[in-house]
Scaffold this active site. Structure first.
Site, PDB file in Angstrom:
ATOM      1  N   LYS A  70       0.790  -1.113  -0.063  1.00 53.51           N
ATOM      2  CA  LYS A  70      -0.078  -0.034   0.067  1.00 53.51           C
ATOM      3  C   LYS A  70       0.922   1.337  -0.048  1.00 53.51           C
ATOM      4  O   LYS A  70       1.924   1.408   0.468  1.00 53.51           O
ATOM      5  CB  LYS A  70      -0.783  -0.025   1.379  1.00 53.51           C
ATOM      6  CG  LYS A  70      -2.122   1.002   1.414  1.00 53.51           C
ATOM      7  CD  LYS A  70      -2.619   0.849   2.656  1.00 53.51           C
ATOM      8  CE  LYS A  70      -3.975   1.883   2.894  1.00 53.51           C
ATOM      9  NZ  LYS A  70      -4.625   1.645   3.992  1.00 53.51           N
ATOM     10  N   SER A  89      -9.666   1.455   3.001  1.00 53.74           N
ATOM     11  CA  SER A  89      -8.517   2.401   2.204  1.00 53.74           C
ATOM     12  C   SER A  89      -7.622   1.535   1.247  1.00 53.74           C
ATOM     13  O   SER A  89      -6.991   1.932   0.282  1.00 53.74           O
ATOM     14  CB  SER A  89      -8.106   3.294   3.143  1.00 53.74           C
ATOM     15  OG  SER A  89      -7.345   2.886   4.060  1.00 53.74           O
ATOM     16  N   SER A  93      -9.838  -1.137   6.817  1.00 51.50           N
ATOM     17  CA  SER A  93      -9.182  -0.951   5.574  1.00 51.50           C
ATOM     18  C   SER A  93      -8.526  -2.276   5.009  1.00 51.50           C
ATOM     19  O   SER A  93      -8.265  -1.935   3.690  1.00 51.50           O
ATOM     20  CB  SER A  93      -8.107   0.163   5.560  1.00 51.50           C
ATOM     21  OG  SER A  93      -8.949   1.383   5.519  1.00 51.50           O
TER      22      SER A  93
HETATM   23  N1  GLN Z   1     -13.305   3.460   6.534  1.00 44.17           N
HETATM   24  C1  GLN Z   1     -12.505   3.710   7.802  1.00 44.17           C
HETATM   25  C2  GLN Z   1     -12.040   5.066   7.820  1.00 44.17           C
HETATM   26  O1  GLN Z   1     -12.200   5.854   6.872  1.00 44.17           O
HETATM   27  C3  GLN Z   1     -11.422   2.783   7.782  1.00 44.17           C
HETATM   28  C4  GLN Z   1     -10.138   3.360   7.431  1.00 44.17           C
HETATM   29  C5  GLN Z   1      -8.826   2.405   7.626  1.00 44.17           C
HETATM   30  O2  GLN Z   1      -8.798   1.280   8.007  1.00 44.17           O
HETATM   31  N2  GLN Z   1      -7.827   2.997   7.285  1.00 44.17           N
HETATM   32  O3  GLN Z   1     -11.511   5.426   8.709  1.00 44.17           O
END
Ligand code: GLN
Length: 477
Positions: free
Chosen positions: A76, A151, A175
């Site tokens: 990532k 994400s 994410s």
């Molecule tokens: N969708 C969640 C957020 O926007 C999770 C994001 C993540 O785990 N980085 O915070």
């Protein structure tokens, strides 16, 4: 080219002379070219990967290869790799070249993994659809009009579409697990502290964990085994010994599993997700496991608690991007004040700015007790209730997401709806315990669906072994 779903099958074929690692890398590079429209990779390290393939192939043949020899992974765009650009999906550090490698990258390379490129993600990991990336949205390979989740969307699509064998994502509130569910692959968020955060661009430091995304439980287990463990550079990394997860995957016996009736009755739960979860519960019962409803009265509080705390932490973590220390500086700045204001206004995207402002608000003197302090207390309640359930049960079973992958653009105008979609993933994040999303079904329109298992703190051995068995059981029908 054969689609390999486990590293062991790659190693076997290389040893048997049926495959050269260079062919495998070339196959991935070709697929990446053919699927550019998915936008899964921000940058591909083609020449480096080919060169590594030569030397690692030789090592496999002469028996000196590391544990991940032959594993072609993507990372990532939030994970630092020395000499390589890392942008966190953001304009503000679009051209930032990392001067050191994260601990997870060092551990991958030490075991002979090949890193094929960096993968698209939501800006600073803030999002659940990969639509918040400065580099554009990522498309779900099962249906190009749908989001891949986020994400770590690029990381999940890359595995789904056969662009690499596995990926490292990060999971703050889902994410890794949510994109894994949307893309039909396996994704694990480890126990908080299991994996070093050194060299991972921070979003919310009391939640962030690196986790593997793979085609199989075996490969996810192997990856965790390599990246986990104490690190002097991260004082929150645990001293707990790292078991050989990949060698403890056989499962026998009967388990006690809790499911939370509130999750199945929750508003907005897609009927196909509900039906799938209920089917899985029936299958496990039929195998002789105890699967019983245990009430979790805090379900309505998990999303607000998660967002107050993560936005607060994000507002602090992202203060360093000020147009002075790192990255983008506005050409329109004329003095110190305008350097900060303009660089940050022009460098960050809308969602990141929203979170910095909300985070600053909940931490401000007049509102701290009502929001941040309260959320800390509610986090404790949620964690304690979750731990109490896990004292009497081996796992908690729940859907990974309330619905299948949604349409690109469908939720972008409504951040609150987007946040609410995290309802099933943030519980394990607030409690700091491991959770895995397993691909166990699909909708009538062929969109992947996942089911999630939450395990005990540092219970990854049991979680992996049961997950492998679980995938076999749920395939039976
Ligand atoms: N969708 C969640 C957020 O926007 C999770 C994001 C993540 O785990 N980085 O915070």
């Amino acid at each position: 080219m054969e689609q390999y779903t486990t590293l062991s099958s790659v190693q076997q074929d290389i040893k048997a002379g049926k495959l050269h690692l260079g062919q495998l890398v070339d196959g991935f590079l070709q697929r990446i070219e053919e699927t550019k429209h998915l936008n899964a990779f921000v940058e591909v390290y083609g020449e480096e990967a080919k060169a590594q393939a030569e030397s690692i192939n030789a090592k496999i043949l002469n028996g000196t290869g590391g544990k991940l020899a032959g594993m072609v992974v993507g990372i990532k765009d939030l994970i630092c790799y020395e000499g390589h650009t890392v942008s966190a999906g953001s304009r503000i550090i679009e051209n930032y070249k990392s001067i050191f490698s994260s601990t997870v990258v060092e551990r991958l390379l030490a075991e002979d993994a090949i890193i094929i490129g960096r993968q698209n993600c939501d800006e600073f990991a803030m999002g659940g659809s990969n639509e918040n990336s400065y580099f554009g949205a990522v498309k779900n390979a099962a249906d190009n009009t749908k989001v891949p989740g986020g994400s770590s969307g690029g990381s999940a699509v890359a595995v789904q579409a056969g662009l690499c064998m596995a990926s490292l994502g990060t999971d703050t509130g889902g994410s890794v697990r949510q994109p894994a569910a949307f893309c039909g692959v396996v994704g694990l968020k480890p126990t908080y502290g299991r994996v070093s955060r050194h060299g991972i661009i921070a979003y919310a430091s009391s939640f962030d964990q690196v986790g593997p995304i793979a085609n199989s439980v075996e490969d996810a287990a192997l990856l965790l085994e390599v990246i986990a463990g104490h690190d002097d550079f991260d004082s929150t990394s645990s001293q707990e010994v790292v078991p050989e997860y990949s060698k403890q995957l056989s499962f026998e016996g009967k388990k006690r599993i809790a499911y939370l009736p509130e999750t199945l009755e929750s508003e907005g739960l897609d009927p196909e997700v509900k039906a799938l979860t209920e089917k899985v519960i029936r299958q496990l019962k039929a195998e002789g496991h105890t699967v019983e409803p245990i009430s979790f009265p805090y379900l309505d509080y998990v999303v607000p608690t998660y967002y107050i705390l993560t936005m607060a932490e994000a507002s602090s973590n992202l203060a360093r991007y000020d147009g002075v220390h790192y990255g983008y500086r506005s050409p329109n700045a004329v003095d110190l004040e305008s350097t900060y204001k303009k660089s940050r206004s022009e460098g960050f995207g809308a969602e990141v700015k929203r979170r910095i402002m909300l985070g600053t608000f909940v931490l401000s003197a007049g509102h701290y007790d009502a929001f941040y302090g309260k959320a800390q207390k509610v986090r404790r309640l949620i964690a304690e209730k979750t731990h109490a359930i896990l004292e009497d049960h081996d796992f908690i079973l729940l859907p990974t997401t309330p619905g299948p992958a949604f349409g690109i653009g469908e939720k972008t105008d409504d951040p609150v709806t987007m946040y609410l979609a995290d309802i099933f993933t943030v519980q394990a994040s607030l409690a700091g315990i491991p959770a895995i999303s397993l691909p166990v079904g699909e909708t009538q329109t062929k969109l992947p669906l996942g089911v999630q298992l939450i395990g005990k703190r540092f219970g990854e051995v049991e979680l992996f072994a049961f997950s492998k068995y679980f995938l076999d059981v749920t395939k039976k029908e």
